[in-house]
Design a protein around this motif. Structure first.
Motif, short mmCIF file in Angstrom:
data_model
loop_
_atom_site.label_atom_id
_atom_site.label_comp_id
_atom_site.label_asym_id
_atom_site.label_seq_id
_atom_site.Cartn_x
_atom_site.Cartn_y
_atom_site.Cartn_z
N ALA A 39 -13.89 25.13 -32.86
CA ALA A 39 -13.45 23.89 -33.52
C ALA A 39 -14.08 23.70 -34.89
CB ALA A 39 -13.70 22.69 -32.62
N LYS A 40 -13.99 24.73 -35.71
CA LYS A 40 -14.49 24.68 -37.10
C LYS A 40 -15.97 24.30 -37.20
CE LYS A 40 -9.97 23.86 -39.08
NZ LYS A 40 -9.14 23.07 -39.97
N GLY A 41 -16.77 24.79 -36.26
CA GLY A 41 -18.21 24.61 -36.33
C GLY A 41 -18.77 23.42 -35.58
N VAL A 42 -17.90 22.71 -34.85
CA VAL A 42 -18.37 21.57 -34.07
C VAL A 42 -19.09 22.03 -32.79
CG1 VAL A 42 -17.61 19.53 -32.78
CG2 VAL A 42 -16.63 20.04 -35.01
N ALA A 43 -18.78 23.25 -32.35
CA ALA A 43 -19.41 23.81 -31.16
C ALA A 43 -19.60 25.30 -31.37
CB ALA A 43 -18.57 23.54 -29.92
N LEU A 44 -20.38 25.90 -30.49
CA LEU A 44 -20.66 27.33 -30.57
C LEU A 44 -20.67 27.89 -29.16
CD1 LEU A 44 -21.59 29.57 -32.64
CD2 LEU A 44 -23.91 29.06 -31.86
N ASP A 45 -19.87 28.96 -28.93
CA ASP A 45 -19.93 29.68 -27.66
C ASP A 45 -20.95 30.80 -27.81
OD1 ASP A 45 -18.11 28.12 -26.35
OD2 ASP A 45 -16.42 29.50 -26.60
N VAL A 46 -21.94 30.80 -26.93
CA VAL A 46 -23.02 31.78 -26.98
C VAL A 46 -22.93 32.64 -25.72
CG1 VAL A 46 -25.51 32.14 -27.05
CG2 VAL A 46 -24.50 30.21 -28.27
N THR A 47 -22.84 33.96 -25.92
CA THR A 47 -22.82 34.89 -24.80
C THR A 47 -24.18 35.58 -24.73
OG1 THR A 47 -20.46 35.23 -25.07
CG2 THR A 47 -21.64 36.87 -23.78
N LEU A 48 -24.75 35.57 -23.54
CA LEU A 48 -26.05 36.18 -23.29
C LEU A 48 -25.89 37.29 -22.26
CD1 LEU A 48 -27.96 32.84 -22.68
CD2 LEU A 48 -27.97 34.13 -24.80
N THR A 49 -26.72 38.31 -22.36
CA THR A 49 -26.82 39.29 -21.30
C THR A 49 -28.13 39.00 -20.58
OG1 THR A 49 -25.60 40.94 -22.55
CG2 THR A 49 -26.96 41.75 -20.75
N LEU A 50 -28.02 38.77 -19.29
CA LEU A 50 -29.16 38.36 -18.47
C LEU A 50 -29.35 39.36 -17.34
CD1 LEU A 50 -31.21 36.22 -17.38
CD2 LEU A 50 -29.27 35.19 -16.19
N THR A 51 -30.57 39.84 -17.19
CA THR A 51 -30.92 40.69 -16.06
C THR A 51 -32.04 39.98 -15.31
OG1 THR A 51 -30.40 42.65 -17.36
CG2 THR A 51 -31.67 42.98 -15.34
N CYS A 52 -31.79 39.70 -14.04
CA CYS A 52 -32.80 39.02 -13.24
C CYS A 52 -32.62 39.40 -11.78
CB CYS A 52 -32.74 37.51 -13.43
SG CYS A 52 -31.11 36.80 -13.20
N LEU A 62 -29.24 25.83 -24.06
CA LEU A 62 -29.03 26.49 -25.35
C LEU A 62 -29.43 25.54 -26.48
CD1 LEU A 62 -25.51 27.98 -24.66
CD2 LEU A 62 -27.67 29.24 -24.75
N ILE A 63 -30.16 26.04 -27.46
CA ILE A 63 -30.53 25.27 -28.64
C ILE A 63 -30.25 26.14 -29.86
CG2 ILE A 63 -32.41 24.13 -29.88
CD1 ILE A 63 -33.77 23.80 -27.09
N ILE A 64 -29.46 25.62 -30.79
CA ILE A 64 -29.11 26.36 -32.00
C ILE A 64 -29.57 25.57 -33.21
CG2 ILE A 64 -27.21 27.24 -33.42
CD1 ILE A 64 -26.88 27.03 -29.68
N TYR A 74 -27.94 21.33 -36.06
CA TYR A 74 -28.53 21.43 -34.73
C TYR A 74 -27.44 21.27 -33.68
CZ TYR A 74 -31.32 20.18 -30.64
OH TYR A 74 -31.87 20.13 -29.39
N ALA A 75 -27.46 22.16 -32.68
CA ALA A 75 -26.52 22.05 -31.56
C ALA A 75 -27.27 22.35 -30.26
CB ALA A 75 -25.36 23.02 -31.74
N SER A 76 -26.81 21.78 -29.17
CA SER A 76 -27.41 22.06 -27.88
C SER A 76 -26.33 22.05 -26.80
CB SER A 76 -28.50 21.04 -27.54
OG SER A 76 -27.95 19.75 -27.44
N GLY A 77 -26.62 22.74 -25.72
CA GLY A 77 -25.66 22.81 -24.62
C GLY A 77 -26.24 23.59 -23.46
N ARG A 93 -21.79 26.87 -23.87
CA ARG A 93 -21.31 26.20 -25.08
C ARG A 93 -22.35 25.18 -25.53
NH1 ARG A 93 -15.22 24.60 -25.77
NH2 ARG A 93 -15.23 26.83 -26.19
N ALA A 94 -22.61 25.19 -26.85
CA ALA A 94 -23.51 24.21 -27.47
C ALA A 94 -22.70 23.38 -28.44
CB ALA A 94 -24.65 24.92 -28.19
N TRP A 95 -22.91 22.07 -28.42
CA TRP A 95 -22.18 21.15 -29.28
C TRP A 95 -23.11 20.60 -30.36
CZ3 TRP A 95 -21.89 21.33 -24.03
CH2 TRP A 95 -20.63 21.61 -23.48
N VAL A 96 -22.58 20.45 -31.57
CA VAL A 96 -23.35 19.86 -32.66
C VAL A 96 -23.63 18.40 -32.31
CG1 VAL A 96 -23.21 19.15 -35.09
CG2 VAL A 96 -22.42 21.42 -34.40
#
Length: 135
Positions: A39-52, A62-64, A74-77, A93-96
């Motif tokens: 949405a033109k920078g209003v949110a950010l989809d963050v993909t992580l690779t997690l091994t646990c 998430l904190i950006i 600043y964005a968080s989600g 997803r993190a939202w501004v």
């Protein structure tokens, strides 16, 4: 003198027990693999690779932070997390923040933490990585 030595020994053992890894914390590894604007920078989809450790589940915070001129966007989600013992892809997803600056393509600091719980207890791995946001 014996009391002092006994007290020091007990303190040392209790410190060892507190700092020893729990079964849930056996090798949790996190890496940011993509960060895509929404949405033109209003949110950010963050993909992580997690091994646990297999059997753990929970979520990730998430904190950006991204520099924008002399200010910081600043964005968080959050996102879900499930562990199999093998690398897993997790997307959150993190939202501004309301009234804040939008995120843009370019470098950002992506950080956060997981709460992964199972029968043996919980683990709280943290991560922080500089990563390039894309459209």
């Amino acid at each position: 003198m014996r009391r002092i030595i006994a007290t020091i020994a007990l303190l040392g053992m209790s410190l060892f027990v507190m700092l020893a890894p729990t079964p849930a914390s056996a090798a949790s590894d996190v890496e940011v693999t993509s960060a895509t604007l929404v949405a033109k920078g209003v949110a950010l989809d963050v993909t992580l690779t997690l091994t646990c450790q297999a059997g753990l589940s929970g979520g990730t915070e998430l904190i950006i932070r991204q520099r924008s001129g002399n200010k910081v966007a600043y964005a968080s989600g959050w996102g879900p997390a499930y562990c199999t013992g093998e690398p897993q892809t997790v997307t959150g997803r993190a939202w501004v923040e309301g009234g804040g600056l939008v995120l843009k393509p370019g470098l950002a600091l992506i950080s956060g933490g997981f709460e992964l719980c199972g029968e043996a207890g919980c683990d709280y791995p943290r991560f922080e990585q500089t990563f390039r946001i894309t459209r």
